[in-house]
Scaffold this active site. Sequence first.
Site, mmCIF file in Angstrom:
data_model
loop_
_atom_site.group_PDB
_atom_site.id
_atom_site.type_symbol
_atom_site.label_atom_id
_atom_site.label_comp_id
_atom_site.label_asym_id
_atom_site.label_seq_id
_atom_site.Cartn_x
_atom_site.Cartn_y
_atom_site.Cartn_z
ATOM 1 N N THR A 70 2.981 -92.317 1.652
ATOM 2 C CA THR A 70 1.615 -92.071 2.571
ATOM 3 C C THR A 70 1.757 -90.333 3.042
ATOM 4 O O THR A 70 0.487 -90.089 2.943
ATOM 5 C CB THR A 70 2.083 -92.765 3.916
ATOM 6 O OG1 THR A 70 1.847 -94.151 3.769
ATOM 7 C CG2 THR A 70 0.954 -92.345 4.941
ATOM 8 N N ASN A 149 -1.988 -101.690 -6.388
ATOM 9 C CA ASN A 149 -0.811 -102.117 -5.753
ATOM 10 C C ASN A 149 -1.063 -103.564 -5.263
ATOM 11 O O ASN A 149 -0.053 -104.226 -4.888
ATOM 12 C CB ASN A 149 -0.475 -101.516 -4.338
ATOM 13 C CG ASN A 149 -1.956 -101.564 -3.223
ATOM 14 O OD1 ASN A 149 -3.067 -100.949 -3.790
ATOM 15 N ND2 ASN A 149 -1.665 -101.672 -2.287
ATOM 16 N N GLN A 178 3.149 -97.308 -7.442
ATOM 17 C CA GLN A 178 3.548 -98.573 -8.238
ATOM 18 C C GLN A 178 3.470 -98.435 -9.675
ATOM 19 O O GLN A 178 4.522 -99.364 -10.012
ATOM 20 C CB GLN A 178 2.334 -99.623 -8.007
ATOM 21 C CG GLN A 178 2.009 -99.822 -6.418
ATOM 22 C CD GLN A 178 3.068 -100.938 -5.912
ATOM 23 O OE1 GLN A 178 3.902 -101.402 -6.753
ATOM 24 N NE2 GLN A 178 3.351 -100.616 -4.627
ATOM 25 N N SER A 198 6.939 -92.709 -4.255
ATOM 26 C CA SER A 198 7.800 -93.033 -3.241
ATOM 27 C C SER A 198 9.202 -93.914 -3.613
ATOM 28 O O SER A 198 9.173 -94.711 -4.227
ATOM 29 C CB SER A 198 6.984 -94.110 -2.533
ATOM 30 O OG SER A 198 7.426 -94.727 -1.131
ATOM 31 N N GLY A 199 10.385 -93.131 -3.112
ATOM 32 C CA GLY A 199 11.360 -93.829 -3.362
ATOM 33 C C GLY A 199 11.809 -95.275 -3.126
ATOM 34 O O GLY A 199 12.294 -95.833 -4.049
ATOM 35 N N HIS A 200 11.144 -95.845 -2.231
ATOM 36 C CA HIS A 200 11.730 -97.176 -1.755
ATOM 37 C C HIS A 200 11.161 -98.148 -2.955
ATOM 38 O O HIS A 200 11.102 -99.377 -2.717
ATOM 39 C CB HIS A 200 11.410 -97.606 -0.426
ATOM 40 C CG HIS A 200 10.178 -97.904 0.148
ATOM 41 N ND1 HIS A 200 9.788 -99.084 0.160
ATOM 42 C CD2 HIS A 200 8.828 -97.092 0.198
ATOM 43 C CE1 HIS A 200 8.139 -98.880 0.643
ATOM 44 N NE2 HIS A 200 8.104 -97.616 0.723
ATOM 45 N N THR A 236 13.235 -79.896 8.257
ATOM 46 C CA THR A 236 14.402 -79.875 7.631
ATOM 47 C C THR A 236 14.428 -81.112 6.544
ATOM 48 O O THR A 236 14.175 -82.099 6.901
ATOM 49 C CB THR A 236 15.590 -80.113 8.594
ATOM 50 O OG1 THR A 236 15.570 -79.020 9.455
ATOM 51 C CG2 THR A 236 16.890 -79.966 8.075
ATOM 52 N N CYS A 323 1.439 -102.794 4.055
ATOM 53 C CA CYS A 323 0.673 -101.945 4.999
ATOM 54 C C CYS A 323 -0.522 -102.652 5.635
ATOM 55 O O CYS A 323 -0.706 -102.577 6.620
ATOM 56 C CB CYS A 323 0.296 -100.842 4.366
ATOM 57 S SG CYS A 323 1.585 -99.485 3.635
#
Length: 381
Positions: A70, A149, A178, A198-200, A236, A323
């Site tokens: 996102t 997606n 995706q 996106s990592g997940h 950070t 989502c």
Amino acid sequence: MIYLDNSATTKPYKEVLDSFLKVSEEFFGNPSSLHKIGGQAEKLLQQARSQVAKLLNVKETEILFTSGGTESNNLAIKGIALAHRERGRHIITSGIEHASIHNAMVQLESLGYEITYVKPDANGFISANMIEKEMRDDTILVSVIHVNNEVGTIQPVKEIGKLLKNYPKAFFHVDYVQGVGKVPLNFYEAGIHLATISGHKFHGLKGTGALFIKEGVTLSPLFSGGNQEWKQRSGTENVAGMVAMAKALRMTLEQRKEKLNQMAAAMERLRNGISQIKELTIHTPKENQAPHILNFSIKGLKAETFVHALEGKNIYVSTTSACSSKKKAASKTLLAMGVPQDEAESAIRVSLTFSNTVEEAEIAAKAIADTVKHLSEVVKK
């Protein structure tokens, strides 16, 4: 448990969790700090960046770490729109984008930008010709999802990128969330200026992601602060998360080499198994299809009811994208494809990963058939 909702999120690899814990415990410093502990964290962050870049076949300086898909999508779209508004305010996207793209476009419309939403064909496909028909002299950005997606259609991003070489004022952004790890894509060959991961979605952790920004492309930052991440993304850095994401991407690409055929076989078995159910309509096309997503509707049944019924058999699927699933609204992707309202409201998405087996697919197909039969009988009473 048979988990078939991998497009919503994937289970993190144990090695990924271990690396996150180790970095969090032993290398907890702020990478912007001047002392040794900060320097150790900075070194790990740069190693993670270098590894992600190498795995994606791009330059290290072209990888910017974010909190996920996102944020990356918003930074790409709004960053280009704000930085280059003097050269034009027209943007082209498709009618089947993820909510983070669509809603960002809606927000830009309220700021005076003109957005063209290209309608897909009945298979959820956006051709280069469709894009070309909408190109204008003031078009500054084209944003197209790589693998849809919801239905899994693969878009011809290479052909679109080739087209856009004739329009030097327009940047090309691709939502690769995706596709990464499942469907290979060379950013340079496809003429892509910005790409989101996106990592997940590939067995990393939630809250991790990256944006590929081709060398020479300038963005207007969304966050103001300490000028981290090439002065493009203040805040950070999540060092442990990025180290874990780099490991997840490496492991996923290794899994793809070893188990892609297994996953494809499982999907074929699942598709063949449920195609015999007369109350069921499959929306995912057989051509230009990603190997891990299957979308179908069940006549006369509510999608939410069906999801929970399968859950009772310890099988987990979803409705639309994660989502949007709790909104209980019809899939906008299916509606854009011309699917009737009632079918779009009863859509189910099954999404696999490399650990899913043919045996699981057989069990799931039978469970889907049994559940459709049972719920249909209940509805008739």
